[in-house]
Design an enzyme around this catalytic site. Structure first.
Site, PDB file in Angstrom:
ATOM      1  N   GLY A   1      -4.594  -1.840   5.447  1.00  0.00           N
ATOM      2  CA  GLY A   1      -3.818  -2.989   4.974  1.00  0.00           C
ATOM      3  C   GLY A   1      -4.431  -4.312   5.386  1.00  0.00           C
ATOM      4  N   ARG A   2      -4.817  -4.436   6.649  1.00  0.00           N
ATOM      5  CA  ARG A   2      -5.326  -5.727   7.146  1.00  0.00           C
ATOM      6  C   ARG A   2      -6.761  -6.006   6.694  1.00  0.00           C
ATOM      7  NH1 ARG A   2      -3.980  -2.147  10.915  1.00  0.00           N
ATOM      8  NH2 ARG A   2      -5.489  -1.276  12.349  1.00  0.00           N
ATOM      9  N   HIS A  11      -2.532 -32.134  20.524  1.00  0.00           N
ATOM     10  CA  HIS A  11      -1.371 -32.901  20.972  1.00  0.00           C
ATOM     11  C   HIS A  11      -0.234 -31.964  21.333  1.00  0.00           C
ATOM     12  CE1 HIS A  11      -3.539 -36.454  19.754  1.00  0.00           C
ATOM     13  NE2 HIS A  11      -3.983 -35.676  18.781  1.00  0.00           N
ATOM     14  N   GLU A  65      -3.511  -5.911  15.607  1.00  0.00           N
ATOM     15  CA  GLU A  65      -3.066  -4.617  15.090  1.00  0.00           C
ATOM     16  C   GLU A  65      -4.204  -3.596  15.216  1.00  0.00           C
ATOM     17  OE1 GLU A  65      -1.789  -3.817  10.832  1.00  0.00           O
ATOM     18  OE2 GLU A  65       0.198  -4.019  11.687  1.00  0.00           O
ATOM     19  N   LYS A 101       0.845  -1.199   0.000  1.00  0.00           N
ATOM     20  CA  LYS A 101       0.000   0.000   0.000  1.00  0.00           C
ATOM     21  C   LYS A 101       0.883   1.254   0.000  1.00  0.00           C
ATOM     22  CE  LYS A 101      -3.510   2.299   2.759  1.00  0.00           C
ATOM     23  NZ  LYS A 101      -4.316   2.276   3.971  1.00  0.00           N
TER      24      LYS A 101
HETATM   25  O1  F6P Z   1       3.992  -2.603   9.654  1.00  0.00           O
HETATM   26  C1  F6P Z   1       2.638  -2.746   9.671  1.00  0.00           C
HETATM   27  C2  F6P Z   1       2.020  -2.473   8.344  1.00  0.00           C
HETATM   28  O2  F6P Z   1       1.941  -1.119   8.105  1.00  0.00           O
HETATM   29  C3  F6P Z   1       0.653  -3.126   8.220  1.00  0.00           C
HETATM   30  O3  F6P Z   1      -0.352  -2.374   8.780  1.00  0.00           O
HETATM   31  C4  F6P Z   1       0.535  -3.339   6.750  1.00  0.00           C
HETATM   32  O4  F6P Z   1      -0.446  -4.274   6.450  1.00  0.00           O
HETATM   33  C5  F6P Z   1       1.938  -3.818   6.450  1.00  0.00           C
HETATM   34  O5  F6P Z   1       2.770  -3.051   7.282  1.00  0.00           O
HETATM   35  C6  F6P Z   1       2.375  -3.692   5.019  1.00  0.00           C
HETATM   36  O6  F6P Z   1       2.310  -2.379   4.570  1.00  0.00           O
HETATM   37  P1  F6P Z   1       2.409  -2.022   3.034  1.00  0.00           P
HETATM   38  O7  F6P Z   1       1.279  -2.668   2.332  1.00  0.00           O
HETATM   39  O8  F6P Z   1       2.327  -0.522   2.992  1.00  0.00           O
HETATM   40  O9  F6P Z   1       3.735  -2.521   2.531  1.00  0.00           O
END
Ligand code: F6P
Length: 549
Positions: free
Chosen positions: A271-272, A388, A357, A210
């Site tokens: 992102g998540r 287990h 997060e 992103k």
């Molecule tokens: O370090 C955390 C984070 O910013 C997440 O929130 C995000 O999903 C991940 O890094 C990857 O970020 P990017 O897509 O900007 O590389």
């Protein structure tokens, strides 16, 4: 650490909080008793939403608990907060933007107002679909004219965990044309072991970031570029091997990705929460466009449920209530997510980022330090493997760890007998957590197995299992793109509902920045060989050891 005295309390935000707390303090029911008192308890505390069935009857709650939790939802205006999320209002207040992942999967005829961003989404999806079609039809060729057969997604966090989890979950739906691989770790071992199985001439990389500033992704992308160049590819032909997904067009182009090959992302998708966007390309490549659309449809139906169901019958809200109740009133410090489904093996990893997060915060939405726990640890593994391994802690450890069991009625493989056994394992664990084993029963079993009374008395305390431990059981009809979409959206919305109860922002993650800043400084110091004097002695000594190796 700075000393701050005044801390925000739950009762400031939730006027009925003290009532819930008093209810907990007066709580003296055993879960087994609750089942005896109400023979229809399982029916009373279960919900079906599309392909998902939730049994939440094995929890320490009754109608009064639900009534008090509903009063808290009213206190924090949860229905209005749900509307804000789903209509694209700025719920991410520290970054002043929406968290509009639901818009990415909105279906025609949806009960929700049409998202204003639908035209941009449609254009991005058209571009994704034609890319996927070209790949599947063998029309995308590498620099030497050979057809692309392997796609490697380079990304980390939200740009990896969601697509990686979904590709694994849907492996029974994979199309044969293209193999999809994932590389996330800065540890060169991951890219090394991935690339050594592949041919540069037939490999295409998706650089998914992103921000297009993430260290791990950029380092791996550089290694991939070098690997392609070493196979005789000129700089001009690199575009045959790289596509990007980013909001940061400038950095992606500077890296060398052709502007035509960049799929858009938007700052209003976290992102998540991004697997529904172009970040989901690896999923669409693996399972085909139609199945990717079904994944979105499954999620969209959960959005509609979240928007329209009354809170008492609202699955994400009920899950949020249960976690809130245990983390705030019962002292639960962690929760386990246990997929009894090999294909959902990566679901706990995905859930960790989604939940931890989002909820790992120490200040409320107004920036005031809170005096109550917020996010708790989420962990788990594919089952029945965990039985287990760590289940001992659930059954006889001193902490109460609420568990979400996740399984599916029907398998996607022909070993139906084994699937029945898997389901039996799943049910046996929730039943064991509920029932436990009394001292008298442990003694009796020992004597029945031939031990003397004295031996049985000595051994029996070790065999006692307290029981009375809570769990939810989520049952999918079958693991399909649609049911997976609903499952993911269920947990996304659970996390949001919980954040509203906790009065925190679920959509920022400032906590991860410090490690990134320090990492840059440390990498610079290791590169120059000069270690700053003001570092703590531990970091200095460790860095020196690295320099001296
Ligand atoms: O370090 C955390 C984070 O910013 C997440 O929130 C995000 O999903 C991940 O890094 C990857 O970020 P990017 O897509 O900007 O590389």
């Amino acid at each position: 650490m700075e000393a701050t005295d005044a801390r925000a309390t739950l009762s400031q935000h939730l006027p009925h909080w003290e009532t819930l707390l008093a209810h907990k303090q007066a709580w003296n029911s055993d879960l087994n008793e609750l089942f005896q008192l109400d023979p229809h308890r399982a029916e009373h505390y279960s919900l079906q939403v599309g392909p998902l069935f939730l049994d939440y009857s094995k929890n320490h709650l009754n109608e009064t608990t639900i009534k008090h939790l509903l009063a808290l939802a009213d206190d924090c205006q949860l229905p209005q907060a749900i509307e804000k999320l789903l209509t694209g209002q700025h719920v991410n207040n520290t970054e002043d933007r929406p968290a509009w992942h639901s818009a990415l999967r909105q279906q025609p005829g949806s009960a929700l107002p049409q998202a204003s961003v639908q035209d941009e989404i449609r254009a991005a999806k058209d571009k994704m679909c034609s890319f996927v079609t070209r790949l599947h039809e063998g029309q995308w060729q590498g620099h030497s004219g050979q057809t692309i057969t392997d796609v490697v997604n380079i990304g980390i966090g939200g740009s990896d965990l969601g697509p990686r989890m979904a590709c694994k979950a849907l492996s029974d739906f994979h199309l044969p044309q293209i193999n999809v691989h994932f590389v996330a770790n800065i540890d060169g071992a991951e890219i090394h072991h991935t690339l050594k199985k592949l041919k540069p001439e037939t490999t295409l990389f998706i650089v998914a970031s992103k921000s297009f500033t993430t260290l791990e992704t950029l380092e791996n992308a550089k290694a991939a570029r070098q690997w392609i160049i070493s196979s005789g590819c000129s700089i001009d032909h690199l575009k045959h091997h790289f596509v990007g997904i980013s909001t940061n067009l400038k950095n992606a182009i500077e890296f060398g990705i052709d502007e035509e090959n960049i799929f858009p992302m938007w700052d209003w998708v976290g992102g998540r929460y991004s697997l529904w966007s172009a970040i989901g390309l690896p999923i669409a490549i693996a399972v085909g466009w139609q199945a990717f659309e079904e994944l979105l449809e499954g999620a969209s139906s959960m959005d509609e449920h979240f928007a329209t169901a009354d809170l008492k019958h609202n699955m994400p809200v009920i899950l949020a209530f249960i976690t809130f109740w245990y983390s705030q009133c019962w002292g639960a410090k962690s929760q386990a997510a246990l997929p009894y489904c090999h294909q959902l093996q990566r679901f706990p990893d995905f859930l960790q980022q989604l939940d931890m997060e989002s909820l790992g915060k120490s200040v409320n939405i107004d920036g005031e330090a809170v005096d109550y726990p917020t996010g708790i640890a989420i962990w788990g593994t594919e089952e029945s493997n965990g039985q287990h391994s760590f289940h001992q802690l659930f059954h006889q450890g001193t902490q109460m760890i609420p568990v979400d069991f996740i399984t599916s009625l029907r398998p996607n493989h022909p070993y139906t007998g084994q699937h029945q056994q898997l389901l039996a394992c799943c049910l046996s664990q929730s039943q064991a957590l509920l029932e436990g084993k009394s001292l008298a029963r442990a003694k009796q079993e020992l004597m029945d197995s031939g031990k003397s009374k004295a031996e049985a008395e000595q051994l029996a305390p070790h065999k006692v299992i307290p029981g009375n431990r809570p769990s939810n059981t989520l049952v999918l009809d079958q693991l399909t793109p649609r049911s997976l979409g609903s499952l993911i959206a269920l947990y996304e919305h659970k996390v949001y509902a919980l954040s509203v109860l906790l009065n925190i922002n679920a959509f920022d993650q400032w906590g991860v920045e410090l490690g990134k800043q320090l990492g840059t400084t440390i990498a610079g110091a290791l590169h120059s060989g000069k270690l700053p004097e003001d570092w703590d002695s531990s970091t200095r000594a460790l860095a020196k050891r690295i320099l001296d190796r």
